[in-house]
Design a protein around this motif. Structure first.
Motif, PDB file in Angstrom:
ATOM      1  N   LEU B 359      22.249   2.130 134.110  1.00 44.18           N
ATOM      2  CA  LEU B 359      23.265   3.058 134.216  1.00 44.18           C
ATOM      3  C   LEU B 359      22.669   4.368 135.065  1.00 44.18           C
ATOM      4  N   GLY B 360      21.408   4.685 134.282  1.00 43.87           N
ATOM      5  CA  GLY B 360      20.619   5.791 134.760  1.00 43.87           C
ATOM      6  C   GLY B 360      20.127   5.803 136.189  1.00 43.87           C
ATOM      7  N   VAL B 361      20.013   4.658 136.761  1.00 40.76           N
ATOM      8  CA  VAL B 361      19.486   4.670 138.317  1.00 40.76           C
ATOM      9  C   VAL B 361      20.634   4.266 139.221  1.00 40.76           C
ATOM     10  N   LEU B 362      21.662   3.988 138.578  1.00 37.02           N
ATOM     11  CA  LEU B 362      23.019   3.504 139.735  1.00 37.02           C
ATOM     12  C   LEU B 362      23.602   4.417 140.292  1.00 37.02           C
ATOM     13  N   GLU B 363      24.396   4.148 141.513  1.00 39.10           N
ATOM     14  CA  GLU B 363      25.418   5.087 141.839  1.00 39.10           C
ATOM     15  C   GLU B 363      26.535   4.198 142.250  1.00 39.10           C
ATOM     16  N   GLY B 364      27.606   4.692 142.344  1.00 33.62           N
ATOM     17  CA  GLY B 364      28.803   4.008 142.930  1.00 33.62           C
ATOM     18  C   GLY B 364      29.379   2.928 141.852  1.00 33.62           C
ATOM     19  N   MET B 365      29.281   3.039 140.490  1.00 38.05           N
ATOM     20  CA  MET B 365      29.615   1.748 139.552  1.00 38.05           C
ATOM     21  C   MET B 365      30.986   2.291 139.371  1.00 38.05           C
TER      22      MET B 365
END
Lengths: 390, 368
Positions: B359-365
């Motif tokens: 979660l810490g590195v994602l975008e747009g989820m």
């Protein structure tokens, strides 16, 4: 409704405080380097700055609640300087204890004097149940004997709320608070402490030697020693539910001064702190700055949360400790980090950053260290007694 | 006026979501993670919550409640408390629909919003992330070259949630090649010529959530494909909403860790007392509580700025960056409190540890 926006009235008040705070900042270095002097009761500029008092009067029901705004107010003051004020506030920690636990007669008699609070002793700090100072009832008088240190505003205060035990064998339950006026025979200010920071703030040491005070000076007038719970003790400890967020706010005001200074210096160097672009497009200094700023914002929000609960009349014991623990750590990291970003400029006494770094260090110590706050938080979330988690 | 009080309605929604998270999400989360599968049953049950349709205006077939980023972050914390992957799957249709509600042209609203008012789960997705270590949401490499009246989209997107079943994608791409050009958003149907959906990706965490790489090989789009029509849109709103929502999910995850670690530490005895009675453990738990609070208030602050229509770029950045670090630390400490048991898949903390990192590195989820 969940909201974090200041109303125009709130903003007007805080702008006025900031304006005064900037004037106070001009005197900051002088009183830091002349620890033996007290900042004046009123600055020479006082007449040209009407202060926030008028703006306070214009507040309405739609404005931010008193406890929240007073936290922001405090932070705006210390953003200028920790100790120097346009006009000195009356009231110390002792006044907060008086308001929380005093009888109506005591409020009447002592309410308009500045009262310091004397808890710490050479042999006891975080664990007030170890208080060694004694109070013995002799006829219609209490006789006080003992030593107190680290008494904030202890030199200038008109009197003090002092903790002493009326029965050592009763532990915490035996601890009571007493109102003592300056000038009472047997009560002396033995010296003024020399400190790392907050040097313009007077911190005193007291000696009580056969100091006799009227029986009616027992704060709250409760002479009984409860068997199990220590009701009176708890009542005084309740004082901290707003003072803890208050000292967190004090620290955060200083931290914000450090952040503002650092942002300006980065800008002077052609480095703009921008949010949005990712990790790979930002200089390390900006990334560090952003982390410190987030730390500041997060800590401030915990303070506002604790204050909001208080304004709603809800218990905020846990939240008071949360914000104190959080801010206490954050303000250290923020000022340390700002010096890291500013480099040699940060350690020069030509600038105030090094002073803020020293001043703010007290935040994680007084009113309960970060470790004490964590003990309180842990006991609360684990539903543990003092005996279960020591 | 500064206030931390959710409305009465928000409190009702919040407790309904909490109940759903405990009953419908927790019960299947482990199984879904192990099998890397997302059951239709779950999606349809979640659909009945009306997460997407509630905030679609009634003229397009929705329930017509005003879109509220604040309500949505409250919902997300609860759903992600259940499981972050299933929460992401449940709200995935909103990634697409919310952007249309918020910034779509009248024609786009009429064309796409009714798709999300069906009785069963319907999904559109958002394609932000690119397979590039220096990926930056504000400066995507995907391009949308103007051609005639329309655009030609080229590039590669990855970690596109539910790409396997989304009917449409909202794709962030840069119009023109200038360095100063910010991205725009384009609506691309699944069957567009030149669009290719890759295999489902194999990820560290969020295994129940199918994600895929989507390739755009000179995908030709008409002018009506640009979100907001001729005027375009403010892509920052999409990114900031996504970051704030992602942070909200991390609050939920952190609370899950904390609420699991506390009773464990109270039960587990070592050297004659519960390990929670030792300061080394008790302080870890206290820090979990401190930081979960901090994360939540940062999220609320960013959401309230979004709700006002203000530029929430700084607040959303702070919420996400702060939450990413603290959620990771909390999940890390959660594993440590459980010791060897934290490493075993019988307990959920190892799953939360993997999910937190992802979660810490994602975008747009997520979106709010």
């Amino acid at each position: 409704m969940i909201d974090f926006e200041l109303t125009p009235n709130d903003q007007k008040i805080l702008d006025a405080v900031r304006e005064e705070a900037l004037v106070c900042r001009k005197y900051a270095r002088h009183y830091d380097e002349h620890e033996e002097e007290f900042p004046p009761e009123r600055l020479p500029e006082a007449d040209s700055y009407p202060g926030a008092a008028k703006a306070w009067a214009g507040r309405g029901d739609d404005d931010t609640s008193f406890p929240i705004l007073s936290m922001l107010y405090t932070a705006a003051q210390t953003w200028g300087d920790y100790s120097v004020r346009m006009r000195r506030d009356t009231g110390g920690l002792g006044n907060a204890a008086l308001r929380a636990a005093g009888t109506p007669e005591q409020q009447e008699k002592w309410g308009n004097r500045t009262l310091a609070m004397a808890i710490t002793e050479p042999g006891c700090g975080s664990d007030p149940s170890r208080v060694a100072m004694t109070a013995v009832l002799d006829g219609d008088e209490w006789v006080l004997n003992g030593e107190k240190i680290f008494v904030t505003t202890g030199c200038r205060a008109d009197g003090v709320v002092v903790w002493a035990t009326i029965d050592k064998s009763a532990g915490r339950a035996g601890i009571k608070s007493f109102l003592v006026e300056k000038g009472t025979p047997g009560f002396t200010v033995s010296h003024k402490e020399k400190k790392l920071g907050i040097r313009a703030d007077d911190t005193a040491a007291y000696v009580f030697k056969d100091c006799r005070i009227p029986r009616g000076n027992l704060l709250g007038m409760d002479e009984t020693i409860p068997k199990q719970s220590s009701g009176g003790f708890r009542k005084v400890m309740k004082t901290f539910n707003m003072t803890r967020p208050g000292v967190a706010a004090i620290g955060l005001g200083i931290a914000q001064a450090a952040l503002d200074f650092t942002r300006d210096k980065l800008r002077d160097a052609g480095i703009e702190v921008e949010y949005g672009p990712g990790l790979h497009r930002q200089p390390a200094a900006v990334q560090t700055f952003q982390e410190l700023e987030a730390l500041y914002e997060a800590s401030l929000l915990t303070v506002l949360r604790a204050a909001w609960l208080s304004g709603e009349g809800q218990p905020n014991n846990l939240e008071a400790s949360i914000c104190k623990a959080k801010a206490g750590e954050a303000v250290r990291l923020i000022t340390q980090g700002c010096i890291e970003i500013c480099g040699p400029l940060g350690v020069s006494r030509d600038e105030l950053l090094e002073k803020w770094f020293r001043d703010v260090r007290i935040t994680d110590i007084y009113e309960g260290t970060g470790q004490i706050q964590r003990l309180i938080i842990a006991r609360t979330i684990l539903d543990y007694t003092r005996e279960q988690l020591r | 006026m500064i206030s931390f009080a959710p409305s009465e309605e928000q409190e009702i929604v919040r407790s309904a979501m909490r109940e759903f998270a405990e009953s419908a999400i927790r019960s299947v989360a482990r199984e879904c993670d192990e099998a890397s599968s997302l059951p239709d049953d779950f999606l349809n049950t979640a659909w009945e919550l009306g997460l997407t349709t509630t905030q679609i205006p009634s003229e397009y077939g929705g329930e017509g409640e005003a879109r509220s980023p604040i309500t949505n972050v409250l919902i997300l914390e609860e759903l992600a408390f259940g499981d972050a992957a299933l929460a992401a799957a449940a709200v995935c249709p909103s990634l697409f629909a919310n952007a249309i509600v918020d910034q779509g042209s009248e024609e786009q609203k009429r064309a796409y919003l009714p798709l999300f008012t069906t009785p069963t789960y319907h999904v559109g997705s958002l394609a932000i992330v690119e397979p590039d270590p220096a990926f930056d949401a504000f400066f995507p490499r995907c391009t949308a070259e103007p051609k005639g009246e329309g655009f030609v989209v080229s590039g590669r997107k990855s970690f596109v949630p539910l790409a396997d079943r989304a009917s449409h994608f909202l794709v962030l791409a840069r119009v023109g090649n200038g360095a100063g050009n910010g991205p725009d958003a384009f609506i691309v149907p699944r069957d567009a010529k030149g669009l290719q959906i890759g295999e489902t990706e194999k990820n560290l965490g969020l295994r129940a959530l199918p994600t895929a790489t989507v390739d755009f090989e000179r995908v030709e789009l008409g002018p009506e494909a640009r979100l907001g029509g001729e005027a375009g849109c403010d892509v920052r709103r999409i990114i900031n909403g996504s970051r704030t929502a992602l942070a909200a999910a991390m609050v939920g995850l952190s609370r899950a860790v904390m609420e699991y670690a506390i009773p464990y530490a109270q039960d587990r005895v070592a050297f004659g007392e519960a390990i929670a009675q030792k300061q080394a453990i008790a302080f870890m738990l206290a820090d979990m509580r401190i930081e979960t609070d901090c994360m939540r208030w940062l999220v609320w602050r960013a959401a309230s700025q979004l709700e006002r229509g203000a530029d929430a770029t700084a607040a959303a950045h702070q919420a996400r960056a702060y939450a990413a670090r603290r959620a990771m630390k909390i999940a890390d400490d959660g594993v440590q409190v459980l010791g060897g048991h934290g490493y075993i898949r019988e307990h959920p903390v190892e799953l939360w540890y993997r999910n937190a990192r992802m979660l810490g590195v994602l975008e747009g989820m997520f979106t709010c």
